[in-house]
Scaffold this active site. Structure first.
Site, short mmCIF file in Angstrom:
data_model
loop_
_atom_site.label_atom_id
_atom_site.label_comp_id
_atom_site.label_asym_id
_atom_site.label_seq_id
_atom_site.Cartn_x
_atom_site.Cartn_y
_atom_site.Cartn_z
N SER A 63 -7.63 -0.09 4.25
CA SER A 63 -9.19 -0.42 4.29
C SER A 63 -10.03 0.44 4.94
CB SER A 63 -9.25 -2.23 4.94
OG SER A 63 -9.06 -2.74 4.81
N VAL A 82 4.23 -0.29 -6.02
CA VAL A 82 4.13 -1.25 -6.60
C VAL A 82 4.83 -0.07 -8.16
CG1 VAL A 82 4.07 -3.03 -8.55
CG2 VAL A 82 3.70 -3.00 -5.92
N TYR A 127 -46.92 -2.34 3.08
CA TYR A 127 -47.78 -1.14 3.18
C TYR A 127 -47.55 -0.99 4.61
CZ TYR A 127 -51.31 1.44 3.14
OH TYR A 127 -52.33 2.11 4.15
N TRP A 182 -50.99 2.43 -2.22
CA TRP A 182 -49.63 2.33 -3.75
C TRP A 182 -48.62 2.49 -3.21
CZ3 TRP A 182 -51.78 -1.28 -7.17
CH2 TRP A 182 -52.80 -1.22 -7.77
N CYS A 189 -15.72 6.89 0.89
CA CYS A 189 -17.59 7.60 0.35
C CYS A 189 -17.51 7.97 1.91
CB CYS A 189 -18.51 6.21 0.23
SG CYS A 189 -18.10 5.35 -0.11
N GLU A 209 1.06 -0.83 -0.08
CA GLU A 209 0.30 -0.07 0.15
C GLU A 209 0.87 1.27 0.00
OE1 GLU A 209 -3.42 0.89 -0.21
OE2 GLU A 209 -2.48 3.31 0.50
N ARG A 256 -47.62 0.97 -12.74
CA ARG A 256 -48.60 1.46 -13.47
C ARG A 256 -48.46 2.79 -15.19
NH1 ARG A 256 -52.38 2.05 -8.68
NH2 ARG A 256 -54.20 2.33 -11.06
N ASP A 293 -11.59 0.08 -7.95
CA ASP A 293 -12.25 1.20 -8.65
C ASP A 293 -11.19 1.63 -9.79
OD1 ASP A 293 -13.75 2.22 -6.70
OD2 ASP A 293 -12.32 3.72 -6.04
#
Lengths: 462, 462
Positions: free
Chosen positions: A43, A84, A435, A443, A47, A37, A451, A292
């Protein structure tokens, strides 16, 4: 000495997930694991950086899922601050540079995982490296920005310019607002959130206005202006000039694949490594890649995309580690789900936008509905807009976009599963979704959208 | 005079949705619509009553989606306070009783919709009709309870006993708590929420304890005791006696199908009318039925169930109205999704419980995981438990149960779609669900559960 050696390049989500999962399946006697690394951390949740900068997350270390020490305790020979610099595919070895000592050395591998991640796009414009201009891709970036904000605290004007209006841009706009800045977002495109169609992006724009964030569309940055002290003072665009005490770059990332390209490994149209379903680099049975730095198969569009997202990187690592450890796993692809928020505005998308559909030759219909995330009479019921895209004739779901308030975004997961299953919008109208008044109108908004899309499919004829 | 007449029995969700949709497709010249409703209200949300009683919803009328007048404006000849007392299938006519005038009359039909709903289960126990004992199925019930609570306001002790610990029971426990009562829930079963397995119900029990709601399991009510004024004073069970100033009955409903049975129409093992996929009563091309009075096909168990839920009733009405109006629609069945909450505790389920799987001859494995609904480091991250059930060998998903805090319940929709699509838990591990720290850990809890269930399927061998 172990039977074989696994070398991992990159110590973040994909690389260390792969290493950890391989270790879970194979002990040190069977598999030696060496991981490189180049940075200071392993780790961690990139985000989460906007929420750390914004103050929702208190400490940098909260974003670190596993420290170097924790990895080492699991018998992973983790070499920090070591980059690397060369990959010799035929010779099955990598050349490492210890950034502390300056020493370089070759290490051989039987199996290799490339998880070099992505790098932020930084357009080569005058002033881009000035003091006060900050990226937010790494923990070091976040710390530098926070230090700069502290230094600004005692000074007068507090104006932040965020360049870019995608996920990182809007999340950083929220963060800077929370830090007490006057925030202007400079957006090159037609509307913020170009991962949505412009009609849905307009809703985000309006909501950001309501939150006190100024968004300027069609504003491509041409130059960063600095004062006599070398610090940023203004951001110039082809649409005007904006004063700035601090500039945050949120203009996306691209795959970090220079090393792999130089080694002759195959990259795709978006610059990411190409892999098979087991996450092996195409044409190389002993080299895997994930996170990524790879392109992923878009199951709806039928071609590869580049998506930098921690959740995919973790899945890749899991699959790679399983396969290297003697287990079995595949990553079949993505449908392109993403969720985000700006203050209490939630934004979600999955599948194809209109232009994505056109780009791959699909003909489609769309429908957009407005509903609420809870029963209209229940406290906290707030507007939620759903746009749905379906294929002409077949009525197969192609994509869904949602803009709404609290409780809206994760409903996109229903569409993500439906896309994965290849459902038609007609089939979706019968879905048995949860629901109760605190959770949904009778709905569900996704069903209302289905729909209306069914009607559009029928109305479009054959 | 119209070409044909549609008669609708029952003016709530299923009946009036059917009438409205048929009217949308066929004008009054083509179709006369006569609807009978024995109560005072049409098209209201019974599911909202607990929130009205609890004070979250201010006014009764907030729960009414469409008034009788609004239906009449749509050319529906709606006859309120009129009960259909006889159905003559061969003669294609119904006998109606005007409850105001006492008048009875026959009305002929070309097409008939039976939407008679469900009636609350009221065990025939001593004292069940005493003052202070309240059902909560209808708006009238809710109003009577609210009036009783107002009358109690000035008095001393405020102890509520809720009989039943299913959805209505726990929702009413929250409502009574909000009204300032000391609440005891008497539960006949092993744990509250018998729609979950007992191990998950135990989590609900513990959380209800934490909210200050006392739940007594294994407590079957034997008698309601009353004082000299005829008002309830105590509730006796085989597990002890509990003082009560008010008793709320939340012990479920059963299909209201006396009229249909008397007419010789087919009912299933749960007492509900049996229909085909177009919602026609089996064996009768001109009679449809929907809502709480029918049984529905459980797509996972492969047999019918009775589920009283507004969202199904609305779908049924939509399908029936489309078919009667000359369109086309089917209701393929349910997977058994339900969501609920008690204060900030969210409860969700879909598919089969362990005992449901056993009852239909399925062998299965289970896995239960604990995670959080948001990234662990994000503010407001709270525990979320997911139990998953999958078929032995095939690994096909059979059911999911969730107990957690804000933002947990609607994640069950992911499983509902996966069940509908017949996915295996292995396929589910690759689902592209929305990820960002405010919305999910990097591994969504549903994916974590799927991974653990995959391991259980493998571990169980073949």
């Amino acid at each position: 000495m172990a039977a074989e050696r696994l070398v991992v390049i990159g110590g973040d989500a994909a690389g260390m997930s792969a290493a950890s999962q391989a270790r879970r399946l194979k002990g040190p006697d069977a598999l030696e694991i060496v991981a490189f690394e180049r940075g200071h951390f392993t780790s961690y949740s990139a985000c989460g950086i906007p929420y750390w900068v914004g103050g929702d997350v208190e400490a940098r270390d909260d974003l670190i899922a596993r420290t170097p020490e924790e990895h080492r305790e699991r018998d992973i020979d983790l070499r920090m601050r070591t980059e690397v610099t060369e990959l010799d595919v035929a010779g099955q070895r990598v050349k490492a540079l210890d950034r502390e000592s300056g020493e370089t050395y070759w290490t051989g591998f039987d199996k290799l995982v490339i998880a070099t991640g992505a790098r932020p796009v930084r357009p080569a414009l005058p002033g881009m490296d000035a003091a006060g201009v900050h990226g937010v891709q790494t923990l070091d970036d976040g710390q530098a920005l926070l230090d700069a904000l502290d230094a600004l605290r005692s000074e007068g004007p507090r104006r932040a310019v965020v360049v870019g209006a995608g996920y990182i841009g809007v999340e950083m706009a929220e963060a800077m607002l929370k830090r007490g800045f006057e925030v202007t977002v400079l957006n090159r495109g037609e509307q913020p959130m170009a991962t949505l169609d412009a009609d849905m992006g307009r809703l985000v724009h309006e909501a950001m206005d309501g939150l006190g964030i100024t968004t300027v569309n069609g504003a491509a940055v041409t130059k960063i202006l600095t004062g006599p002290d070398g610090r940023v003072t203004e951001v110039a665009t082809d649409a005007g000039t904006y004063p700035a005490d601090v500039v945050v770059l949120g203009i996306g990332v691209e795959p970090e694949t220079g090393l792999a390209r130089d080694a002759g490994l195959p990259v795709g149209p978006h610059g990411g490594l190409l892999t098979d379903l087991a996450m092996r680099v195409v044409g190389h049975d002993n080299i895997w890649a994930g996170g990524d730095c790879v392109e992923v198969l878009d199951l709806v569009a039928g071609r590869t995309r580049h998506i930098a997202l921690g959740t995919h990187a973790n899945k890749h690592g899991q699959v790679i580690g399983s396969n290297i450890g003697g287990g079995y796993g595949t990553f079949p692809g993505v449908v392109g789900t993403a969720v985000s928020k700006v203050c209490d505005l939630e934004i979600a998308r999955t599948g194809l936008r209109e232009k994505d559909a056109r780009a791959v030759g699909l003909r489609y219909v769309t429908a957009t509905i407005e509903s609420t995330q809870r029963a209209g009479y229940y406290p906290g019921a707030k507007p939620m807009t759903v746009k749905m895209i379906a294929e002409l004739r077949t009525g197969r779901l192609l994509g869904v976009q949602i803009v709404g308030r609290e409780g809206s975004a994760k409903r996109v997961d229903v569409a993500a599963v439906a896309l994965t299953a290849g459902m038609t919008v007609e089939q979706m109208t019968a879905l048995d979704l949860g629901y109760a008044p605190p959770f949904s109108p009778v709905w569900d908004p996704v069903l209302v959208a289905a729909r209306k899309t069914v009607a559009a499919v029928r109305g479009a004829g054959s």
